[in-house]
Design a protein around this motif. Structure first.
Motif, PDB file in Angstrom:
ATOM      1  N   PRO A   1      45.040  -0.383  29.261  1.00 24.89           N
ATOM      2  CA  PRO A   1      45.474   0.916  28.736  1.00 24.89           C
ATOM      3  C   PRO A   1      46.971   1.109  28.956  1.00 24.89           C
ATOM      4  CG  PRO A   1      44.290   1.203  30.801  1.00 24.89           C
ATOM      5  CD  PRO A   1      44.223  -0.250  30.464  1.00 24.89           C
ATOM      6  N   VAL A   2      47.668   1.548  27.902  1.00 16.23           N
ATOM      7  CA  VAL A   2      49.120   1.726  27.954  1.00 16.23           C
ATOM      8  C   VAL A   2      49.476   3.075  27.351  1.00 16.23           C
ATOM      9  CG1 VAL A   2      51.343   0.841  27.126  1.00 16.23           C
ATOM     10  CG2 VAL A   2      49.560  -0.760  27.803  1.00 16.23           C
ATOM     11  N   VAL A   3      50.442   3.744  27.969  1.00 16.17           N
ATOM     12  CA  VAL A   3      51.035   4.951  27.400  1.00 16.17           C
ATOM     13  C   VAL A   3      52.511   4.649  27.179  1.00 16.17           C
ATOM     14  CG1 VAL A   3      51.567   7.389  27.726  1.00 16.17           C
ATOM     15  CG2 VAL A   3      49.422   6.455  28.632  1.00 16.17           C
ATOM     16  N   ASP A   4      52.940   4.653  25.926  1.00 12.81           N
ATOM     17  CA  ASP A   4      54.356   4.481  25.595  1.00 12.81           C
ATOM     18  C   ASP A   4      54.924   5.854  25.265  1.00 12.81           C
ATOM     19  OD1 ASP A   4      54.520   1.684  25.840  1.00 12.81           O
ATOM     20  OD2 ASP A   4      53.755   1.397  23.813  1.00 12.81           O
ATOM     21  N   VAL A   5      55.874   6.311  26.059  1.00 17.11           N
ATOM     22  CA  VAL A   5      56.569   7.557  25.754  1.00 17.11           C
ATOM     23  C   VAL A   5      57.747   7.182  24.857  1.00 17.11           C
ATOM     24  CG1 VAL A   5      57.824   9.539  26.678  1.00 17.11           C
ATOM     25  CG2 VAL A   5      55.867   8.588  27.927  1.00 17.11           C
ATOM     26  N   VAL A   6      57.788   7.763  23.650  1.00 18.18           N
ATOM     27  CA  VAL A   6      58.815   7.419  22.670  1.00 18.18           C
ATOM     28  C   VAL A   6      59.538   8.695  22.257  1.00 18.18           C
ATOM     29  CG1 VAL A   6      59.288   6.388  20.414  1.00 18.18           C
ATOM     30  CG2 VAL A   6      57.384   5.515  21.811  1.00 18.18           C
ATOM     31  N   THR A   7      60.850   8.690  22.428  1.00 16.59           N
ATOM     32  CA  THR A   7      61.671   9.816  21.985  1.00 16.59           C
ATOM     33  C   THR A   7      62.539   9.352  20.832  1.00 16.59           C
ATOM     34  OG1 THR A   7      61.716  10.839  24.174  1.00 16.59           O
ATOM     35  CG2 THR A   7      63.450  11.484  22.632  1.00 16.59           C
ATOM     36  N   THR A   8      62.456  10.070  19.717  1.00 15.47           N
ATOM     37  CA  THR A   8      63.324   9.812  18.577  1.00 15.47           C
ATOM     38  C   THR A   8      64.413  10.880  18.594  1.00 15.47           C
ATOM     39  OG1 THR A   8      61.465   8.931  17.315  1.00 15.47           O
ATOM     40  CG2 THR A   8      63.428   9.590  16.071  1.00 15.47           C
ATOM     41  N   ALA A   9      65.666  10.438  18.639  1.00 15.46           N
ATOM     42  CA  ALA A   9      66.812  11.350  18.622  1.00 15.46           C
ATOM     43  C   ALA A   9      67.539  11.197  17.288  1.00 15.46           C
ATOM     44  CB  ALA A   9      67.763  11.044  19.776  1.00 15.46           C
ATOM     45  N   VAL A  10      67.677  12.305  16.567  1.00 16.06           N
ATOM     46  CA  VAL A  10      68.430  12.332  15.320  1.00 16.06           C
ATOM     47  C   VAL A  10      69.658  13.184  15.588  1.00 16.06           C
ATOM     48  CG1 VAL A  10      68.414  13.036  12.897  1.00 16.06           C
ATOM     49  CG2 VAL A  10      66.322  12.114  13.960  1.00 16.06           C
ATOM     50  N   PHE A  11      70.836  12.630  15.297  1.00 16.59           N
ATOM     51  CA  PHE A  11      72.055  13.385  15.586  1.00 16.59           C
ATOM     52  C   PHE A  11      73.013  13.297  14.409  1.00 16.59           C
ATOM     53  CE2 PHE A  11      72.002   9.261  17.502  1.00 16.59           C
ATOM     54  CZ  PHE A  11      73.263   8.695  17.344  1.00 16.59           C
ATOM     55  N   THR A  12      73.571  14.480  14.075  1.00 17.17           N
ATOM     56  CA  THR A  12      74.496  14.599  12.948  1.00 17.17           C
ATOM     57  C   THR A  12      75.692  15.422  13.379  1.00 17.17           C
ATOM     58  OG1 THR A  12      73.328  16.570  12.167  1.00 17.17           O
ATOM     59  CG2 THR A  12      72.647  14.463  11.216  1.00 17.17           C
ATOM     60  N   GLY A  13      76.804  15.193  12.731  1.00 16.53           N
ATOM     61  CA  GLY A  13      78.036  15.928  13.021  1.00 16.53           C
ATOM     62  C   GLY A  13      79.220  14.987  12.943  1.00 16.53           C
ATOM     63  N   THR A  14      80.147  15.157  13.897  1.00 17.92           N
ATOM     64  CA  THR A  14      81.335  14.297  13.888  1.00 17.92           C
ATOM     65  C   THR A  14      81.649  13.782  15.293  1.00 17.92           C
ATOM     66  OG1 THR A  14      82.833  16.176  14.222  1.00 17.92           O
ATOM     67  CG2 THR A  14      82.407  15.515  11.931  1.00 17.92           C
ATOM     68  N   VAL A  15      82.207  12.582  15.326  1.00 21.85           N
ATOM     69  CA  VAL A  15      82.783  12.004  16.543  1.00 21.85           C
ATOM     70  C   VAL A  15      84.165  11.513  16.153  1.00 21.85           C
ATOM     71  CG1 VAL A  15      82.629  10.204  18.305  1.00 21.85           C
ATOM     72  CG2 VAL A  15      80.537  11.322  17.490  1.00 21.85           C
TER      73      VAL A  15
END
Length: 170
Positions: free
Chosen positions: A130-144
């Motif tokens: 048994p496995v639990v994969d915690v996955v976070t998707t980060a979407v970022f917009t703007g300027t650098v």
């Protein structure tokens, strides 16, 4: 995990801790366990987790949206027998120069183990780990540094469950 792109760098990571809430022969109730490779959810059923996202550049002005799920699965070697996605947290906020974007959430590991067992019993299939994969998707917009940015990155924290303990794979 740090990623360098031509004019800025990106770093996303998980930090976690568990507070002992159940009487046991090892730790006093209230003890905070951090950076352990194994946590025993008999003593610490809830894992307090923070996802931290940082973009370094001269002038950072971004909007960040993060979506975190737990992917429950049964795996063996390179084979995934089944998987189920459970939404854990969603968050949005700004990320400016010198700052960080953070999203904190609590994982109820007893509930995750219960869900895994329920599916195993329903399928009457006992193979795999048994496995639990915690996955976070980060979407970022703007300027650098005055240049437009529109990106999406995924960050993974795998957790292997066994008996009444869980192990973090780094």
């Amino acid at each position: 995990m740090t990623v360098d792109v031509p004019w800025y760098s990106i770093d996303g990571r998980y930090e976690y801790r568990a507070v002992v809430s159940e009487g046991n022969p090892l730790w006093p109730v209230g003890t905070t366990l951090t950076d352990n490779p194994v946590y025993f959810f008999a003593a610490t059923p809830e894992l307090q987790t923070t996802f931290t996202f940082l973009v370094e550049g001269e002038a950072v002005d971004l909007d960040v949206v993060s979506h975190t799920v737990a992917v429950l699965s049964m795996k063996e070697s390179d084979t995934t027998y089944w998987s189920k996605e459970v939404v854990i947290a969603e968050n949005a906020g700004p990320l400016q120069s010198g700052g960080v974007y953070q999203n904190s959430f609590t994982l109820d590991m007893e509930d995750m183990q219960w869900r895994l067992n329920e599916i195993k019993e329903y399928l009457d299939f006992q193979r795999g780990t048994p496995v639990v994969d915690v996955v976070t998707t980060a979407v970022f917009t703007g300027t650098v540094d005055g240049k437009a940015v529109n990106e999406r990155r995924e960050y993974l924290m795998p957790i292997t469950l066994g008996g009444r303990s869980l192990q973090y794979i780094r």
